[in-house]
Scaffold this motif. Structure first.
Motif, PDB file in Angstrom:
ATOM      1  N   GLY A 139     -11.007  47.444  -5.549  1.00 38.00           N
ATOM      2  CA  GLY A 139     -12.129  47.035  -6.358  1.00 38.00           C
ATOM      3  C   GLY A 139     -13.143  46.368  -5.478  1.00 38.00           C
ATOM      4  O   GLY A 139     -14.242  46.610  -5.588  1.00 38.00           O
ATOM      5  N   ASP A 262      -6.208  42.491  -4.777  1.00 34.81           N
ATOM      6  CA  ASP A 262      -7.147  42.854  -5.231  1.00 34.81           C
ATOM      7  C   ASP A 262      -6.766  43.326  -6.984  1.00 34.81           C
ATOM      8  O   ASP A 262      -5.785  43.665  -7.230  1.00 34.81           O
ATOM      9  CB  ASP A 262      -7.541  44.181  -4.722  1.00 34.81           C
ATOM     10  CG  ASP A 262      -8.927  45.001  -5.270  1.00 34.81           C
ATOM     11  OD1 ASP A 262      -9.813  44.397  -4.739  1.00 34.81           O
ATOM     12  OD2 ASP A 262      -8.895  45.679  -5.919  1.00 34.81           O
ATOM     13  N   LYS A 264      -7.940  45.609  -8.934  1.00 31.38           N
ATOM     14  CA  LYS A 264      -8.049  47.172  -9.283  1.00 31.38           C
ATOM     15  C   LYS A 264      -6.704  47.640  -9.589  1.00 31.38           C
ATOM     16  O   LYS A 264      -6.414  48.213 -10.783  1.00 31.38           O
ATOM     17  CB  LYS A 264      -8.670  47.997  -8.532  1.00 31.38           C
ATOM     18  CG  LYS A 264      -9.173  49.155  -9.012  1.00 31.38           C
ATOM     19  CD  LYS A 264     -10.175  49.927  -8.094  1.00 31.38           C
ATOM     20  CE  LYS A 264     -10.469  51.284  -8.991  1.00 31.38           C
ATOM     21  NZ  LYS A 264     -11.714  52.139  -8.225  1.00 31.38           N
TER      22      LYS A 264
END
Length: 538
Positions: A139, A262, A264
């Protein structure tokens, strides 16, 4: 007993004219093929991998680093980390026979590869993060930072502190004094002690024990001197960089592993191994490492209370990093006493004064104060005459206090902006932090069993941690995008890697062909076809 029919295997003595290939034992969708394709897509020379010698004796060629890297990736993905166990698996595991093309390196060769390539393993881990970014799996807007203790290859008894050494010296001094007194008494009655059975040991035996105690005391005194000269708080005899780390009443001998995850797909984008048990100073360094790994100019970071530190918050703000860290309740003692904490005092930036709960002002004093942490602070104090007649005096001052003083860091505005941000978004951000940062450590420690390091020293430990993080990311990416897409992407990557080499070979081939044609013209020979080895599609 009822007669039932069961599946039966092949007769082990059955001869076969064409025995099956090793290829036939590994399915086309077997994850071991993903490992093989991934390593083949790497430029190991650019990453800095070095070949290690063969264990077959002098004159034997070394093993290809790609084969040993494949072996380690397979091992760490399947909870097999020991070099001796990897050696056994390479000789009996069909998947490894396929992966290594029936190579069977010895355990020393396997161990030396991990020992001699720590920087290359770190480079490979960073390369995989870049690969994940190119696949749009990162992301790049929000990351979570967390730390966990991992055991090192050292025992708690092998790590010495000044307190422990002082206690050891004192105990040895007492033992030496006791043996010296006993030896002196034994010398006076040596003949009687030697003639009577079951009596204390002879003077010669006691002299040897006394000499041994003095040697141990000299060694302990040398360790204490070394510790004082180093400026460190601990001295490790086994692993020079391992330290005693304490958290929640538990003490281990090892390292503090820091990760940045991260948001995501919960991939680890950066990591570090330190031997400081306190996470306070790690926030900015880890956030900057994440920015570089993600290639972004700004980033939001969430972490737990252990990372709260004024200087690191300011460094994050200066570096376009928005931090979300719950502040610790440092005024708990005052609240328990029923006294006003600093939160009850409001700061007026325009007038540069604090106002107490009854509205009186605390004005800045002359000069600055350097706090124990090294921060420069301005002191604000109330008037004694005002505090003397204040109706809330008992809730504000100590029994012997005459006025209230507050220390304000010169960059306290950073803390105030951070507190305002936490009031607005802190609760939601902390829920996201738990879902992000605790997932990788839970997977690594509980599923994979990575709770300790097998190597010693910062360089090697950081290399092994990079291997752990790489395998975690590898397994997760393979699950996210699927086996078929992964193989197709790696085939494209390998083609890009080979393209410069093929272009160079093509250029050299054409140049050589022109040279051959020129030689034939000069020598008067008829033009002939280009040799087969030089033919190349145009």
């Amino acid at each position: 007993m009822t007669n039932r029919t069961y599946k039966s295997g092949q007769n082990r003595d059955q001869a076969s004219f064409l025995p099956p290939r090793i290829e036939d034992y590994v399915g086309q969708d077997n994850p071991v093929r993903a490992i093989d394709a991934y390593v083949d897509s790497l430029d190991l020379i650019a990453l800095g991998f070095r070949a290690v010698g063969s264990d077959g004796g002098a004159g034997q060629p070394p093993y290809d680093p790609s084969d040993l890297l494949k072996l380690y990736l397979y091992g760490y993905l399947n909870q097999v980390r020991s070099s001796r166990r990897l050696e056994r698996e390479a000789r009996r595991n069909v998947e490894l026979m396929w992966l290594l093309r029936s190579l069977a390196p010895g355990y020393r060769t396997i161990a030396n590869f991990r020992r001699d390539n720590p920087a290359a393993l770190q480079a490979a881990n960073r390369d995989f993060v870049r690969l994940a970014g190119s696949l749009d799996l990162l992301g790049g807007a929000l990351v979570a930072i967390d730390g966990a203790f991992f055991h090192g290859d050292a025992s708690k008894a092998s790590i010495l502190t000044a307190t422990r050494l002082d206690e050891r010296l004192a105990a040895l001094d007492r033992s030496i004094a006791e043996y010296s007194a006993a030896l002196e008494a034994n010398d006076k009655a040596e003949e009687a002690a030697a003639a009577a059975p079951g009596k204390p040991p002879s003077g010669e035996d006691m002299a040897q024990k006394l000499a041994s105690l003095r040697e141990r005391r000299a060694a302990a005194a040398g360790d204490l001197a070394t510790l004082n000269e180093s400026g460190e708080g601990q001295l490790s005899r086994t692993d020079p960089d391992a330290r005693l780390l304490a958290k929640h009443g538990q003490i281990i001998a090892g390292y503090n592993v820091q990760i940045v995850v991260d948001d995501k797909y919960k991939l680890i984008v950066a990591g570090a191994v330190v031997n400081d048990g306190n996470d306070t100073g790690q926030l900015h360094a880890m956030a900057e490492a994440a920015k570089q790994a993600l290639g972004v100019a700004a980033l939001s970071v969430v972490a737990d209370t252990g990372y709260y530190n004024g200087e690191t918050l300011k460094a994050c703000e200066d570096g376009a990093i928005t931090a979300y860290v719950p502040p610790p309740d440092r005024d708990r003692r005052l609240k328990e006493q029923g006294r006003f904490s600093i939160e009850a005092f409001s700061y007026d930036a325009a007038a540069d004064v604090y106002r107490c709960p009854v509205g009186s002002e605390l004005r800045p004093m002359q000069g600055h104060k350097r706090q124990a942490s090294g921060k420069i602070a301005i002191r604000y104090a109330s008037r004694r005459s005002v505090c003397r007649t204040c109706p809330l005096r008992q809730r504000c001052l100590a029994k012997q206090g005459e006025r209230r003083e507050i220390e304000r860091w010169v960059h306290e505005a950073v803390i105030e902006r951070h507190r305002a941000r936490m009031r607005e978004e802190g609760e939601a951000m902390m829920r996201r932090r738990k879902a992000l940062a605790e997932h990788p450590f839970g997977t690594l420690k509980c599923r994979a069993g990575y709770r300790h390091f097998l190597v010693r020293g910062f360089d090697k430990v950081r290399g092994e941690w990079s291997l752990m993080a790489l395998c975690y990311n590898f397994s997760r990416v393979l699950r996210i995008i699927g086996f078929d897409r992964w193989m197709a992407l790696l085939a494209q990557r390998a083609a890009k890697l080979l393209a410069p080499l093929l272009i160079a070979i093509l250029g050299a081939s054409r140049l050589f062909s022109r040279h051959i044609a020129a030689i034939r013209r000069v020598s008067g020979q008829p033009a002939g076809p280009t040799p087969l080895c030089l033919a190349w599609p145009r």
